[in-house]
Design a protein around this motif. Structure first.
Motif, PDB file in Angstrom:
ATOM      1  N   SER A  92       0.849  -1.172   0.000  1.00  0.00           N
ATOM      2  CA  SER A  92       0.000   0.000   0.000  1.00  0.00           C
ATOM      3  C   SER A  92       0.896   1.237   0.000  1.00  0.00           C
ATOM      4  CB  SER A  92      -0.887  -0.018   1.255  1.00  0.00           C
ATOM      5  OG  SER A  92      -1.670   1.142   1.358  1.00  0.00           O
ATOM      6  N   ILE A  93       0.532   2.237  -0.789  1.00  0.00           N
ATOM      7  CA  ILE A  93       1.353   3.446  -0.936  1.00  0.00           C
ATOM      8  C   ILE A  93       0.504   4.683  -0.660  1.00  0.00           C
ATOM      9  CG2 ILE A  93       2.787   4.810  -2.509  1.00  0.00           C
ATOM     10  CD1 ILE A  93       3.246   2.197  -4.119  1.00  0.00           C
ATOM     11  N   TYR A  94       1.047   5.580   0.186  1.00  0.00           N
ATOM     12  CA  TYR A  94       0.388   6.838   0.519  1.00  0.00           C
ATOM     13  C   TYR A  94       1.340   8.006   0.269  1.00  0.00           C
ATOM     14  CZ  TYR A  94      -3.084   4.218   3.320  1.00  0.00           C
ATOM     15  OH  TYR A  94      -4.074   3.368   3.751  1.00  0.00           O
ATOM     16  N   ASN A 118      -8.901   5.519   2.035  1.00  0.00           N
ATOM     17  CA  ASN A 118      -9.310   6.303   0.863  1.00  0.00           C
ATOM     18  C   ASN A 118      -8.252   7.311   0.436  1.00  0.00           C
ATOM     19  OD1 ASN A 118      -9.700   8.618   2.596  1.00  0.00           O
ATOM     20  ND2 ASN A 118     -11.723   7.810   3.142  1.00  0.00           N
ATOM     21  N   LYS A 119      -7.157   7.406   1.209  1.00  0.00           N
ATOM     22  CA  LYS A 119      -6.053   8.302   0.850  1.00  0.00           C
ATOM     23  C   LYS A 119      -4.942   7.563   0.073  1.00  0.00           C
ATOM     24  CE  LYS A 119      -7.840  11.761   3.251  1.00  0.00           C
ATOM     25  NZ  LYS A 119      -7.645  11.708   4.675  1.00  0.00           N
ATOM     26  N   GLN A 120      -5.094   6.278  -0.146  1.00  0.00           N
ATOM     27  CA  GLN A 120      -4.061   5.525  -0.866  1.00  0.00           C
ATOM     28  C   GLN A 120      -3.911   6.046  -2.298  1.00  0.00           C
ATOM     29  OE1 GLN A 120      -4.088   0.962   0.284  1.00  0.00           O
ATOM     30  NE2 GLN A 120      -6.170   1.763   0.389  1.00  0.00           N
ATOM     31  N   VAL A 121      -2.668   6.092  -2.767  1.00  0.00           N
ATOM     32  CA  VAL A 121      -2.439   6.448  -4.164  1.00  0.00           C
ATOM     33  C   VAL A 121      -2.175   5.213  -5.015  1.00  0.00           C
ATOM     34  CG1 VAL A 121      -1.598   8.769  -3.649  1.00  0.00           C
ATOM     35  CG2 VAL A 121       0.027   6.886  -3.783  1.00  0.00           C
ATOM     36  N   MET A 141      -6.397  -4.250   0.006  1.00  0.00           N
ATOM     37  CA  MET A 141      -7.339  -5.137  -0.680  1.00  0.00           C
ATOM     38  C   MET A 141      -8.678  -4.438  -0.914  1.00  0.00           C
ATOM     39  SD  MET A 141      -5.652  -7.622  -1.542  1.00  0.00           S
ATOM     40  CE  MET A 141      -4.857  -9.204  -1.315  1.00  0.00           C
ATOM     41  N   ALA A 142      -9.077  -3.589   0.024  1.00  0.00           N
ATOM     42  CA  ALA A 142     -10.328  -2.847  -0.153  1.00  0.00           C
ATOM     43  C   ALA A 142     -10.218  -1.865  -1.315  1.00  0.00           C
ATOM     44  CB  ALA A 142     -10.679  -2.113   1.138  1.00  0.00           C
ATOM     45  N   PHE A 143      -9.069  -1.201  -1.431  1.00  0.00           N
ATOM     46  CA  PHE A 143      -8.834  -0.276  -2.544  1.00  0.00           C
ATOM     47  C   PHE A 143      -8.915  -1.013  -3.875  1.00  0.00           C
ATOM     48  CE2 PHE A 143      -5.532   2.874  -4.470  1.00  0.00           C
ATOM     49  CZ  PHE A 143      -6.543   3.620  -5.050  1.00  0.00           C
ATOM     50  N   ARG A 179     -17.693   1.202   5.631  1.00  0.00           N
ATOM     51  CA  ARG A 179     -16.785   1.081   4.495  1.00  0.00           C
ATOM     52  C   ARG A 179     -15.353   1.003   5.008  1.00  0.00           C
ATOM     53  NH1 ARG A 179     -14.748   5.894   0.683  1.00  0.00           N
ATOM     54  NH2 ARG A 179     -13.885   4.695  -1.078  1.00  0.00           N
ATOM     55  N   MET A 180     -14.621   0.008   4.558  1.00  0.00           N
ATOM     56  CA  MET A 180     -13.268  -0.227   5.056  1.00  0.00           C
ATOM     57  C   MET A 180     -12.368   0.990   4.851  1.00  0.00           C
ATOM     58  SD  MET A 180     -11.300  -2.333   6.653  1.00  0.00           S
ATOM     59  CE  MET A 180     -12.593  -3.571   6.736  1.00  0.00           C
ATOM     60  N   LEU A 181     -12.465   1.633   3.697  1.00  0.00           N
ATOM     61  CA  LEU A 181     -11.560   2.725   3.369  1.00  0.00           C
ATOM     62  C   LEU A 181     -11.836   4.005   4.151  1.00  0.00           C
ATOM     63  CD1 LEU A 181     -11.229   2.326  -0.518  1.00  0.00           C
ATOM     64  CD2 LEU A 181      -9.740   1.429   1.278  1.00  0.00           C
ATOM     65  N   ASP A 182     -12.945   4.024   4.912  1.00  0.00           N
ATOM     66  CA  ASP A 182     -13.274   5.210   5.711  1.00  0.00           C
ATOM     67  C   ASP A 182     -12.903   5.050   7.186  1.00  0.00           C
ATOM     68  OD1 ASP A 182     -14.258   6.537   3.506  1.00  0.00           O
ATOM     69  OD2 ASP A 182     -16.345   5.965   3.872  1.00  0.00           O
ATOM     70  N   ILE A 183     -12.394   3.895   7.574  1.00  0.00           N
ATOM     71  CA  ILE A 183     -12.027   3.673   8.974  1.00  0.00           C
ATOM     72  C   ILE A 183     -10.741   4.432   9.285  1.00  0.00           C
ATOM     73  CG2 ILE A 183     -11.285   1.946  10.675  1.00  0.00           C
ATOM     74  CD1 ILE A 183     -13.066  -0.084   9.198  1.00  0.00           C
ATOM     75  N   LYS A 184     -10.754   5.213  10.339  1.00  0.00           N
ATOM     76  CA  LYS A 184      -9.580   5.979  10.747  1.00  0.00           C
ATOM     77  C   LYS A 184      -8.673   5.092  11.600  1.00  0.00           C
ATOM     78  CE  LYS A 184      -6.770   9.349  11.701  1.00  0.00           C
ATOM     79  NZ  LYS A 184      -5.765   9.765  10.694  1.00  0.00           N
TER      80      LYS A 184
END
Length: 339
Positions: free
Chosen positions: A135-137, A157-160, A283-285, A300-305
């Protein structure tokens, strides 16, 4: 980009999506590609050399490390550190994140990498497919300064970019930069990855459910009810149970054939077992970019802080319609939510 283009050609052809990156992201993905080829070589000869079995140590999660776990971690860390193209790395096998410094290039880099160097390593000794997840940010702290924990504790949701390598009957690198999902198969004769699976998509519906049913009695009620639904004789059900025990392999099969992967909370793992940052977010991305869905059963997985580096969460991921049905069963039992 045409099918059978090389991964290198594909990366260059898609740099237009990242004009601000000045080629950094492309070089980073290239580094992961090179490390994957080295790890693939060791995985494929694991039965011939002394690299099978326990390493005699445990990781930060208290899990026994396999020799190939340690080796894969060293390879990916060295490749990324030596090329000075990231400012920080967090690995499932390391206690804490690693700050990269020592050159102007590393100090000014915009990116951090989070990685599970060898997912499913308990399967190594029995010759079952394993994989790497990355995973890359973009960092959130000021470039030129040492990375901080906040650079890694970002919502998915911030992953690039994110992806995985599956070391199986063939070796594939599958990744996304937020513009769809593409898969590349390694030609071992010449050591080159070729575009073999362009624009990968989850079927909206599927007929496979992937879960370790051995823990059925420990699962929350919503999961038990969904499993009964999967096994019911109605419509295109009962579904087929397929569980390898390697997230990369189970996810890859379900994306191609249509299915749902579930690793819920249980009385044995009250927060879940999979890691949010190293496994679930990437994996969610990928799932969302391929038209699928991923959540913890409620959110939503990508919204979990994220609140910690090695945080564990429950994971529901796969074909969109299947995940939504599973979520309805979970929502009937709101007290089982972990957030």
């Amino acid at each position: 980009m045409q099918k059978n283009s090389t991964l290198g050609e594909f990366i260059i052809g898609n740099q237009k999506h990242f004009k601000y990156a000045a080629g950094e992201l492309s070089r980073l993905i290239n580094s992961i590609r090179l490390a994957a080829k080295v790890v693939n070589h060791e995985v494929n000869k694991a039965g011939l050399v002394d690299i099978l079995g326990d390493a005699g140590d445990t990781n930060i999660q208290g899990e026994d490390q396999q020799k190939l776990d340690v080796y894969a971690n060293e390879i990916f860390m060295k490749r990324l550190i030596n090329r000075q193209i990231v400012c920080g790395i967090a690995s499932e096998e390391e206690d804490d994140f690693v700050t990269i410094s020592g050159s102007d290039e590393a100090n000014s880099s915009k990116y951090v990498v989070l990685i599970d160097p060898l997912d499913g390593s308990s399967n190594i000794d029995v010759n079952v497919s394993v994989g790497t997840i990355f995973s890359i940010y973009r960092r959130v702290t000021k470039p030129g300064t040492p990375v901080q924990l906040e650079d890694f504790l970002q919502e998915g949701n911030k992953q690039v970019a994110a992806g995985y390598i599956v070391y199986g009957t063939s070796t594939m690198l599958v990744y996304t930069t937020g513009h769809g999902v593409n898969g590349f198969t390694l030609n071992p004769a010449i050591g080159t990855f070729y575009l073999s699976h362009p624009n990968m998509k989850f079927p909206e519906d599927g007929s496979i459910y992937s879960i370790n049913e051995g823990y059925y009695s420990h699962f929350p009620q919503g999961v038990k009810d969904y499993l009964k639904y999967c096994q019911m004789e109605e419509g295109n059900r009962p579904y087929k149970a397929r569980y390898i025990g390697s997230l990369v392999s189970d996810f890859h099969r379900n994306m191609i054939k249509g299915g749902i992967y579930i690793y819920p909370t249980s009385s044995k793992a009250p927060q879940g077992k999979l890691r949010l940052l190293y496994e679930c977010n990437p994996m969610a991305f990928l799932a969302e970019q391929a038209g699928g869905k991923a959540s913890d059963g409620y959110i939503r997985m990508l919204d979990i802080k994220p609140i910690e580096l090695h945080q564990r969460v429950p994971f529901f991921c796969g074909s969109k319609n299947m995940v939504e049905v599973a979520e309805k069963f979970m929502q009937n039992h709101p007290d089982d939510a972990t957030y």
